[in-house]
Design an enzyme around this catalytic site. Structure first.
Site, short mmCIF file in Angstrom:
data_model
loop_
_atom_site.label_atom_id
_atom_site.label_comp_id
_atom_site.label_asym_id
_atom_site.label_seq_id
_atom_site.Cartn_x
_atom_site.Cartn_y
_atom_site.Cartn_z
N THR A 122 8.33 1.92 3.72
CA THR A 122 9.04 0.71 4.15
C THR A 122 10.34 0.49 3.37
OG1 THR A 122 6.88 -0.23 4.64
CG2 THR A 122 8.73 -1.76 4.64
N GLU A 179 -5.57 5.84 7.63
CA GLU A 179 -5.28 4.62 6.87
C GLU A 179 -5.74 3.38 7.62
OE1 GLU A 179 -1.12 3.34 6.49
OE2 GLU A 179 -1.51 2.94 4.38
N GLY A 221 5.64 5.81 0.02
CA GLY A 221 6.92 5.11 0.14
C GLY A 221 7.56 5.27 1.50
N THR A 244 9.86 -2.58 10.26
CA THR A 244 8.90 -1.77 10.99
C THR A 244 9.56 -0.61 11.74
OG1 THR A 244 7.71 -3.83 11.36
CG2 THR A 244 6.99 -1.96 12.64
#
Ligand SMILES: Cc1cc2nc3c(=O)[nH]c(=O)nc-3n(C[C@H](O)[C@H](O)[C@H](O)COP(=O)(O)OP(=O)(O)OC[C@H]3O[C@@H](n4cnc5c(N)ncnc54)[C@H](O)[C@@H]3O)c2cc1C
Length: 384
Positions: free
Chosen positions: A122, A242, A120, A128
């Site tokens: 954003t 990621e 969690g 951004t």
């Protein structure tokens, strides 16, 4: 990834994916439901715990093994988006968690008993610009009280734990904007209905993404990862893995599209000859292959740096950008090569087309990668 690396893993993943053909994904896609059976099968086969060290019950393999798994899932027409985060989100605990947290969670994440696949970060107003997040965890005695909102938090309904980035010091009170954020492990099983509300967002792809609302959610202090105020750095640390893993999914998608395009171009006969004899059909597919092969080398390079413990932020970003653009170009060609049939659900191409589009936006959008290269690598002035 080089198609030759980790051949046993690739073969085993291909075999597993053969049990989940297009019909399976199409039915889920229509109803926007979660691929529970696919995730369970992958978990039981041990593919989601490849990055967890052996001492905690995983296979202890390097990042390139994980890229081989995800690439093959995507090349097979399946989608790893439902569970890829189970592979790498645990990296935050592994790298920054206490010995007690590692003992408590990692072995159970390795078996799949605990799903840690929600991440969690954003928020709707910050976008951004992560330092502007405002979800706030206020320390009260032996717990934090969390208030705020998150958006686009994928798999929250299918996760037992969530790595949550929130502010513990307001931005204006912190020494620097990137300070004063902390990482909390939220136990979703206890949180939902006790201060956490999850609202699913229906999107153009079947991605189980959600909006989260925190209203005085209590999180025990023992669930703080690492030091209070250093959370942004911990989250950044996990982003290279990621990005490289998502890039490998793009490579898999690209190979799916190129396999399909070239096969159809060989078989489909119009005007008395295979459409692939026409260079107007053949060359775009060949171009896709050239672009995708270059992107795959960039992914390999970034993964090798990551495994060697070298800095790889720029390489991970570049690999993600190149791979997401190559898969998107291959998707577009694939639709064009199939003519009308490219739009038919039963060919799975329109579904994969929608799925692969995501990667130019998430987990980081192309403009932000270009900004990183423009400013950090090339020394040009920053726009923000
Ligand atoms: C399906 C899906 C799943 C997601 N899953 C997760 C998740 O699990 N967890 C999580 O935390 N987040 C998740 N996200 C969020 C994702 O990481 C963000 O959507 C992405 O990083 C872009 O941020 P934004 O949507 O806030 O866009 P914004 O920041 O609002 O930007 C909008 C556009 O403007 C551009 N832009 C903004 N600023 C600049 C600038 N200074 N210069 C040039 N261009 C600029 C961006 O590149 C973008 O194209 C997910 C998103 C989607 C769509």
């Amino acid at each position: 990834m080089s198609e030759q690396s980790h051949p046993e893993i690739r073969e085993a993943v291909r075999k597993l994916c053969a049990g989940f053909p297009g019909e399976y994904w199409r039915a889920l896609d229509r109803d926007r439901t979660y691929p529970t059976e696919f995730v369970k099968t992958l978990t039981e086969a041990g593919f989601l715990s490849v990055l967890i060290p052996e001492e905690y019950g995983g296979s202890g393999l390097g990042l390139s093994a994980a890229t081989a798994v995800l690439e093959e899932i995507h090349r097979s027409g399946c989608n790893g988006g439902a569970c890829h985060a189970q592979m790498y989100t645990m990296g935050t605990i592994l790298k920054h968690g206490s010995a007690e947290q590692k003992e408590r969670y990692l072995p159970r994440i390795a078996t799949g008993e605990i799903r840690l696949q929600a991440f969690g970060v954003t928020e709707p107003t910050a976008g951004t610009d992560t330092t502007r997040i405002s979800t706030f965890a206020k320390r009260v005695g032996d717990h934090y009280v969390v208030n705020g909102q998150k958006i686009w938090i994928s798999r929250a309904e299918h996760s037992d734990l969530m790595v949550l980035l929130c502010r513990t010091t307001a931005r204006e009170d912190a020494r620097r904007p990137a300070e004063g954020m902390s990482v909390l492990l939220v136990d979703m099983r206890e949180a939902v209905g006790n201060g956490l509300t999850i609202r699913p967002i229906r999107t153009m792809l079947n991605h189980a993404t959600t909006e989260l609302f925190f209203d005085n959610l209590e999180v025990p202090v023992e669930n703080l990862v690492g030091e209070e105020g250093k959370g942004f750095k911990y989250i950044l640390d996990g982003m290279n893995a990621e990005r490289i893993l998502i890039a490998s999914e793009c490579i898999g998608d690209g190979r799916f599209f190129i396999d399909r395009s070239s096969a159809y171009a060989r078989e489909r006969s119009v005007f008395g000859r295979a459409i692939g004899e026409n260079q107007g059909v053949q060359f775009p597919i060949a171009r896709n292959y050239v672009q995708l092969s270059a992107a795959a080398l960039a992914v390999d390079h970034a993964a090798a740096l990551f495994e060697a413990g070298e800095p790889c932020g720029t390489e991970a970003n570049m690999a993600k950008m190149l791979a997401s653009e190559a898969s998107w170009a291959a998707a577009d060609t694939c639709i064009q090569t199939h003519g009308g049939f490219g739009f038919a659900e039963e060919y799975d191409i329109e579904r994969k087309f929608r799925e692969t589009r995501l990667y130019q936006v998430a987990p980081i959008s192309t403009n932000l990668i270009l900004s990183h290269v423009g400013t950090h690598v090339l020394g040009m002035p920053k726009s923000f």
